[in-house]
Write a protein that holds these residues in place. Structure first.
Motif, PDB file in Angstrom:
ATOM      1  N   ARG A   1      38.575  26.793  32.367  1.00 35.37           N
ATOM      2  CA  ARG A   1      37.690  25.631  32.191  1.00 35.37           C
ATOM      3  C   ARG A   1      38.454  24.341  31.931  1.00 35.37           C
TER       4      ARG A   1
ATOM      5  N   TYR B   1      48.599  31.688  43.526  1.00 35.55           N
ATOM      6  CA  TYR B   1      48.975  32.785  42.614  1.00 35.55           C
ATOM      7  C   TYR B   1      50.470  32.794  42.320  1.00 35.55           C
TER       8      TYR B   1
ATOM      9  N   ARG C   1      50.986  30.269  39.705  1.00 30.58           N
ATOM     10  CA  ARG C   1      50.582  30.804  38.391  1.00 30.58           C
ATOM     11  C   ARG C   1      51.597  31.812  37.882  1.00 30.58           C
TER      12      ARG C   1
ATOM     13  N   GLN D   1      40.993  40.040  30.131  1.00 32.92           N
ATOM     14  CA  GLN D   1      40.540  39.510  31.420  1.00 32.92           C
ATOM     15  C   GLN D   1      41.690  38.753  32.084  1.00 32.92           C
TER      16      GLN D   1
ATOM     17  N   VAL E   1      41.504  40.940  40.540  1.00 35.96           N
ATOM     18  CA  VAL E   1      40.117  41.200  40.948  1.00 35.96           C
ATOM     19  C   VAL E   1      39.457  39.855  41.230  1.00 35.96           C
TER      20      VAL E   1
ATOM     21  N   GLY F   1      33.230  38.835  43.122  1.00 37.23           N
ATOM     22  CA  GLY F   1      32.574  39.617  44.171  1.00 37.23           C
ATOM     23  C   GLY F   1      33.244  40.953  44.402  1.00 37.23           C
TER      24      GLY F   1
ATOM     25  N   SER G   1      35.214  32.470  27.144  1.00 37.16           N
ATOM     26  CA  SER G   1      33.923  31.757  27.131  1.00 37.16           C
ATOM     27  C   SER G   1      32.774  32.739  27.306  1.00 37.16           C
TER      28      SER G   1
ATOM     29  N   ASP H   1      37.477  31.411  18.453  1.00 37.91           N
ATOM     30  CA  ASP H   1      37.503  30.442  19.539  1.00 37.91           C
ATOM     31  C   ASP H   1      37.279  29.057  18.933  1.00 37.91           C
TER      32      ASP H   1
END
Ligand code: BV8
Ligand code: ZN
Length: 251
Positions: free
Chosen positions: A34, A66, A69, A100, A166, A169, A196, A220
């Motif tokens: 975000r 990627y 990253r 995640q 992943v 979708g 979030s 958080d």
């Protein structure tokens, strides 16, 4: 004071699980979803790039993102939050970290029971035959702020490699998901750190844990979608508060 209360919950917990998101790596300098992504990528929306359609349409753009990253992760260091969760597992080997995140900072901090619900930057595979591949070098693409890079070819069938993550979708790896769900139903405490809580089905784990009788603690600096089903909410930065909470709980 909520923090003492939370340390006490951790102290008394027999089986602790953590669900982490991009916020746990924020103090390691890695952008969350975000935040606007810096450099070349600020004109793209991560949710637009993290899809099979985006890779289909422009494999070099997605592979380059990627690799950018992966380069940033390679230069990042685990922060106090990663180390605190590793310290908790060292003291209580039954601790489980469900993340995640696609970075390897939990592992580099010493956590061993890490479940990657959304895959990893470090496990590319052939988009055609699925053959797993390994990286033999860390890209320096970060210096150019990210650019298009043609994906390497599969050593078996010549198909294009794809990142081992992943995408939206795509189904989650069933083994990781089943273990995460099982942990959510058997843990008595779930620490939700730096997410979030907007992406499913990962974001359903806190409700599964709560319904199974666990305490759910959100850590958080900002409000999250998990707050309303949490037992406690600590408005703070994970790298700052988790080390204190966990060392107090273990002392
Ligand atoms: C699936 C890997 C089905 C790639 C990622 C409509 C309604 C509901 C659901 C859906 C829908 N339409 C589609 C869906 C399903 C979709 C979904 O949930 N969409 C959302 C957007 C609505 N989900 C999927 O597609 C999943 N698959 O459902 O498959 C299926 C089943 C069978 C067969 C075929 C198909 C797959 C989802 C996985 C996508 N991949 N990542 C990559 O990384 O590039 S998701 C990615 O985004 C992350 O992994 C993470 O999950 C999510 C980002 O969330 P966060 O980690 O929480 O990060 P965020 O920036 O949002 O928040 C950061 C938090 O940290 C903030 O709260 C901030 O305050 C806090 N913070 C900041 N600093 C700190 C801090 N906290 C502590 N300390 C700090 N210092
Ligand atoms: Zn192949």
């Amino acid at each position: 004071m909520v923090a003492n209360d939370i340390s006490d919950l951790i102290h008394r917990s027999e089986q602790t699980m953590a669900l982490t998101g991009a916020g746990v790596s924020a103090e390691s300098g890695l952008a969350t979803f975000r935040d606007t992504l810096t450099g070349l990528w600020e004109r793209f929306d991560a949710a637009q790039l993290a899809t099979p359609e985006a890779f289909e349409r422009d494999p070099a753009l997605v592979w380059g993102w990627y690799e950018w990253r992966r380069a940033k992760v390679a230069t990042a260091k685990p922060n106090g939050a990663h180390f605190a969760l590793a310290q908790l597992e060292a003291a209580r080997p039954q601790t489980v970290v469900v993340t995640q995140n696609v970075d390897d900072l939990h592992e580099r901090a010493g956590s061993r029971n890490v479940l990657h619900l959304h895959g990893s930057l470090f496990t590319p595979r052939c988009a055609r035959c699925g053959r797993p591949h390994r990286f033999d070098a860390t890209p320096t693409v970060e210096t150019e702020g990210g650019r298009r890079i043609e994906p390497p070819r599969c050593s078996a069938c010549g198909g294009q490699l794809r990142p081992g993550v992943v995408w939206f979708g795509e189904p989650l790896p069933s083994a990781a998901w089943q273990k995460a769900e099982a942990a959510a139903t058997t843990s008595d405490l779930l620490l939700v750190v730096g997410t979030s809580g907007l992406v499913q089905p990962a974001a359903s784990l806190p409700l599964i844990a709560r319904r199974a009788g666990a305490s759910v603690v959100v850590i958080d600096p900002h409000p999250t979608a998990i707050d309303e089903i949490s037992t406690r909410c600590l408005r703070g930065k994970a790298g700052e508060v988790l080390p204190h909470l966990i060392s107090a709980a273990l002392s």
